[in-house]
Design a protein around this motif. Structure first.
Motif, PDB file in Angstrom:
ATOM      1  N   TYR A  38     -59.464 144.128  36.553  1.00 56.61           N
ATOM      2  CA  TYR A  38     -60.002 142.969  35.580  1.00 56.61           C
ATOM      3  C   TYR A  38     -60.422 143.827  34.435  1.00 56.61           C
ATOM      4  CZ  TYR A  38     -59.368 139.641  39.464  1.00 56.61           C
ATOM      5  OH  TYR A  38     -58.819 138.956  40.406  1.00 56.61           O
ATOM      6  N   HIS A  39     -60.950 143.180  33.393  1.00 55.23           N
ATOM      7  CA  HIS A  39     -61.383 144.102  32.318  1.00 55.23           C
ATOM      8  C   HIS A  39     -62.605 143.044  31.923  1.00 55.23           C
ATOM      9  CE1 HIS A  39     -58.958 142.201  30.139  1.00 55.23           C
ATOM     10  NE2 HIS A  39     -59.603 142.554  28.749  1.00 55.23           N
ATOM     11  N   ILE A  50     -56.541 141.698  34.228  1.00 58.84           N
ATOM     12  CA  ILE A  50     -55.566 142.814  33.486  1.00 58.84           C
ATOM     13  C   ILE A  50     -54.087 142.493  33.970  1.00 58.84           C
ATOM     14  CG2 ILE A  50     -55.086 144.976  32.817  1.00 58.84           C
ATOM     15  CD1 ILE A  50     -57.627 145.753  33.834  1.00 58.84           C
ATOM     16  N   ASN A  51     -52.679 142.426  32.627  1.00 60.73           N
ATOM     17  CA  ASN A  51     -51.677 141.951  33.007  1.00 60.73           C
ATOM     18  C   ASN A  51     -51.245 143.607  32.821  1.00 60.73           C
ATOM     19  OD1 ASN A  51     -49.216 140.723  32.911  1.00 60.73           O
ATOM     20  ND2 ASN A  51     -49.372 139.760  31.435  1.00 60.73           N
ATOM     21  N   GLU A  52     -50.468 143.923  34.175  1.00 62.14           N
ATOM     22  CA  GLU A  52     -50.380 145.466  34.230  1.00 62.14           C
ATOM     23  C   GLU A  52     -49.083 145.418  33.876  1.00 62.14           C
ATOM     24  OE1 GLU A  52     -53.966 145.173  37.007  1.00 62.14           O
ATOM     25  OE2 GLU A  52     -51.932 144.030  36.739  1.00 62.14           O
ATOM     26  N   CYS A  53     -48.151 144.722  34.037  1.00 65.34           N
ATOM     27  CA  CYS A  53     -46.622 144.430  33.583  1.00 65.34           C
ATOM     28  C   CYS A  53     -46.635 144.514  32.263  1.00 65.34           C
ATOM     29  CB  CYS A  53     -45.498 142.732  33.889  1.00 65.34           C
ATOM     30  SG  CYS A  53     -45.466 142.225  35.698  1.00 65.34           S
ATOM     31  N   GLU A  54     -47.733 143.904  30.957  1.00 64.73           N
ATOM     32  CA  GLU A  54     -48.167 143.999  29.950  1.00 64.73           C
ATOM     33  C   GLU A  54     -48.486 145.972  29.300  1.00 64.73           C
ATOM     34  OE1 GLU A  54     -49.321 140.605  27.683  1.00 64.73           O
ATOM     35  OE2 GLU A  54     -48.013 139.628  28.821  1.00 64.73           O
ATOM     36  N   LYS A  65     -38.213 143.629  39.345  1.00 67.19           N
ATOM     37  CA  LYS A  65     -39.061 142.739  38.372  1.00 67.19           C
ATOM     38  C   LYS A  65     -40.288 142.765  38.691  1.00 67.19           C
ATOM     39  CE  LYS A  65     -38.435 138.536  35.250  1.00 67.19           C
ATOM     40  NZ  LYS A  65     -38.111 137.288  35.575  1.00 67.19           N
ATOM     41  N   CYS A  66     -41.046 142.733  37.405  1.00 65.08           N
ATOM     42  CA  CYS A  66     -42.514 143.036  37.349  1.00 65.08           C
ATOM     43  C   CYS A  66     -43.373 141.534  37.569  1.00 65.08           C
ATOM     44  CB  CYS A  66     -43.357 144.350  36.717  1.00 65.08           C
ATOM     45  SG  CYS A  66     -45.294 143.679  36.603  1.00 65.08           S
ATOM     46  N   PHE A  67     -44.098 141.249  38.495  1.00 57.87           N
ATOM     47  CA  PHE A  67     -44.632 140.151  38.465  1.00 57.87           C
ATOM     48  C   PHE A  67     -46.208 140.172  38.623  1.00 57.87           C
ATOM     49  CE2 PHE A  67     -40.493 138.898  40.106  1.00 57.87           C
ATOM     50  CZ  PHE A  67     -40.339 138.233  39.791  1.00 57.87           C
ATOM     51  N   ASN A  68     -47.041 140.183  37.543  1.00 58.63           N
ATOM     52  CA  ASN A  68     -48.820 140.083  37.607  1.00 58.63           C
ATOM     53  C   ASN A  68     -49.300 138.858  38.257  1.00 58.63           C
ATOM     54  OD1 ASN A  68     -50.668 140.938  36.250  1.00 58.63           O
ATOM     55  ND2 ASN A  68     -51.421 139.074  35.304  1.00 58.63           N
ATOM     56  N   HIS A  69     -50.668 139.373  39.215  1.00 59.43           N
ATOM     57  CA  HIS A  69     -51.489 138.498  39.532  1.00 59.43           C
ATOM     58  C   HIS A  69     -52.492 139.089  39.647  1.00 59.43           C
ATOM     59  CE1 HIS A  69     -52.535 141.087  43.518  1.00 59.43           C
ATOM     60  NE2 HIS A  69     -51.196 141.605  43.005  1.00 59.43           N
ATOM     61  N   TYR A  70     -53.779 138.548  39.828  1.00 61.82           N
ATOM     62  CA  TYR A  70     -55.194 138.700  39.444  1.00 61.82           C
ATOM     63  C   TYR A  70     -55.070 140.062  40.955  1.00 61.82           C
ATOM     64  CZ  TYR A  70     -55.626 134.641  37.186  1.00 61.82           C
ATOM     65  OH  TYR A  70     -54.957 133.136  35.891  1.00 61.82           O
ATOM     66  N   GLY A  71     -55.915 140.520  39.739  1.00 57.06           N
ATOM     67  CA  GLY A  71     -56.200 141.669  40.029  1.00 57.06           C
ATOM     68  C   GLY A  71     -55.444 143.027  40.440  1.00 57.06           C
TER      69      GLY A  71
END
Length: 440
Positions: A38-39, A50-54, A65-71
Motif C-alpha cells: 500500500y501507499h 499498489i497495482n504491482e501488475c502495472e 498472467k499477473c492478477f493484482n490483489h490488495y497488498g
C-alpha cells in the motif's frame, strides 16, 4: 463444473478484500505509514493499494498472467480466473475509495456495452486471450480462436513446425526452415517457376568457358575442339596438335606445324604435288633457266645444268648435238671407241641399293657378233657395276648409296666381236650422273 473453470483445469481463488487501515491520527500527529503493498494517498488521506501488475515491469514471466490483489499480486496461468469473495463484515470502511467492484454487464459473454448496444470485444487486441506464443489469435464474434501459422501443425496446445521435406515436395534437394521450406537444385540446373521443379541450365548460352565449341547436355556441358586441336587437361581450353611430331611420313620432305593444321614444304627446285609429295621442277621445260644458245639445258633433281653443245674432244668430231665420232682414218682412233654418245641423268641422294639406274642398248647389231659391256672409266670408288641382260643390252647398277650434291662422268663401252669375220669394234656412252642434295 464450478464457476471460473477454464480449459483443462480450474483454479478458484477467493481473495478477501481488505484494506490496510491507518490508525486514527492523534491531535498532535499526522500518521502516513502504510503496510507493504500500500501507499499513502495525500488527497484521500489514507492508504491505497499498489497495482504491482502495472508498476512492476514483467511482473510475471513466461506464460503466467499477473492478477493484482490488495497488498500484493498473483502470477497465474492465462486460463485461470479470479473470483472476488464477499467482504467480511466490519473490515472495510465505506468511506474508502478503493472499493473493488465490477460494473454490471448486461451483454452476452464476449461483448461489452457501448451506449445503447453491445459490441464485440477483440480479445486478440486486448491480449485477453489464452493462445500460446506459438499460436496466432483470430478474433471472432463474441470469442476468439487460436490457430497455428502456415507451416505448423497443432500438437496438444503447441504449434510444431511441419517438416515439408518429408513429403518430397522438391525434385532435387529440400531445405526445411521454421514454418516453411525451400528447394534447391543440383549444379547445372535452376529452379523452375513453381519453386519446386528443376530445369536444365544451358551453360553454353550463359558463357560457358569453352575456348572453341560448347555442347549443352542434361545437367552439364561439354567442350569440343576443332580439327587440329585437342582438349586440354582443364576440359575447356583447346591446344594445338603438333601433327609433325606424330609421324615422319606425313610429308615427303619437311612438315611445318601450324595452328590447327600442318603443311608440307619442298626444297628449292621442287614444288608440291598435291599436299604432301614433292615434284622436281623442270626448269628446262618451264624456261626458268639461263642457258645460252650454244648450251643445252639438262634438268636434274632440284635444279638444272647448262651443257656446252660442242663437247667432242680431239680426235673426235662432232656429228650431231650429242654424238662424237672418231674416224678410222686417224691413227689415234684405232684404240678408241668408234663413237661416243653423251647422255645426262639425275638421281637422288641415299637411294636404296642395289638399284638399276640406266639401261644400255645397242643401236646396231651385226649378224654373228658377240657384244659385251663394261665401265671404261669414271668409277674409281666402285660405286657402280654393269649387269648384262642379253647380247644387245645391259644395266648400269648403283652398288652403294651416294650422297649429293656430286657429279659422276662414266664412260661406258660396248665391245662387239665377230670371230668368224675377225671383226672387232667398240662404241662408247659418256653418262654424266648428277646426284641431288635431297633424299626422298
Amino acid at each position: 463444473m464450478r464457476p471460473g473453470c477454464v480449459l483443462l483445469f480450474c483454479m478458484c481463488i477467493s481473495v478477501f478484500l481488505h484494506r490496510a487501515i491507518s490508525q486514527p491520527p492523534t491531535e498532535t500527529d499526522t500518521y502516513t505509514e502504510c503496510t507493504d503493498g500500500y501507499h499513502w494517498g495525500s488527497q484521500t488521506q489514507h492508504c491505497k493499494d499498489i497495482n504491482e501488475c502495472e508498476t512492476i515491469t514483467e511482473a510475471c514471466k513466461g506464460e503466467m498472467k499477473c492478477f493484482n490483489h490488495y497488498g500484493g499480486y498473483l502470477c497465474l496461468p492465462r486460463s485461470a480466473s479470479v473470483i472476488p469473495a464477499a467482504e467480511p463484515p466490519n473490515q472495510i470502511d465505506p468511506s474508502l475509495e478503493n472499493r473493488v467492484s465490477e460494473p454490471f454487464n448486461s451483454c452476452p459473454p464476449g461483448f461489452e456495452p457501448q451506449q445503447d448496444s453491445c459490441v464485440d470485444v477483440d480479445e486478440c487486441e486486448r491480449d485477453s486471450h489464452d493462445c500460446q506464443p506459438s499460436q496466432q489469435c483470430f478474433n471472432t464474434e463474441g470469442s476468439f480462436s487460436c490457430q497455428c501459422p502456415d507451416g505448423y501443425r497443432k500438437v496438444g496446445t503447441e504449434c510444431i513446425d511441419i517438416d515439408e521435406c518429408r513429403y518430397r515436395y522438391c525434385q532435387h534437394r529440400c531445405v526445411n526452415v521454421p514454418g516453411s521450406f525451400s528447394c534447391q537444385c543440383e549444379p547445372g540446373f535452376q529452379l523452375a517457376g513453381n519453386n519446386r521443379s528443376c530445369i536444365d541450365v544451358d551453360e553454353c548460352g550463359m558463357g560457358a568457358p569453352c575456348s572453341q565449341w560448347c555442347y549443352n547436355t542434361y545437367g552439364t556441358f561439354l567442350c569440343r575442339c576443332e580439327q587440329g586441336y585437342e582438349l586440354g587437361p582443364d576440359g575447356f581450353a583447346c591446344n594445338d596438335i603438333d601433327e609433325c611430331s606424330y609421324s615422319s611420313y606425313l610429308c615427303q620432305y619437311q612438315c611445318v606445324n601450324e595452328h590447327g593444321k600442318f603443311s608440307c614444304v619442298c626444297p628449292e627446285g621442287y614444288q608440291l604435288l598435291g599436299t604432301r609429295l614433292c615434284q622436281d621442277i623442270n626448269e628446262c621445260e618451264t624456261g626458268a633457266h639461263q642457258c645460252s644458245d650454244g648450251q643445252t639445258c639438262v634438268n636434274i633433281h632440284g635444279g638444272h645444268k647448262c651443257v656446252d653443245n660442242k663437247s667432242c674432244q680431239d680426235p673426235y668430231m662432232q656429228v650431231s648435238e650429242n654424238r662424237c665420232m672418231c674416224p678410222v682414218s686417224k691413227p689415234a682412233c684405232r684404240d678408241m671407241p668408234y663413237s661416243i654418245v653423251h647422255r645426262y641423268m639425275s638421281i637422288t641422294s641415299e637411294r636404296s641399293v642395289p638399284s638399276d639406274i640406266f639401261q644400255i642398248q645397242a643401236t646396231s647389231v651385226y649378224p654373228g657378233a658377240y657384244n659385251t659391256f663394261r665401265i671404261r672409266s669414271g668409277d674409281d670408288n666402285g660405286d657402280f657395276y654393269i649387269r648384262q641382260i642379253n647380247n644387245i643390252s645391259a644395266m648400269l647398277v648403283l652398288a652403294r648409296a651416294v650422297n649429293g650434291p656430286q657429279e659422276y662422268v662414266l664412260d661406258l663401252e660396248m665391245v662387239s666381236i665377230n670371230p668368224l669375220m675377225s671383226y672387232h669394234s667398240s662404241s662408247g656412252l659418256r653418262l654424266t650422273i648428277y646426284v641431288g642434295p635431297y633424299a626422298f
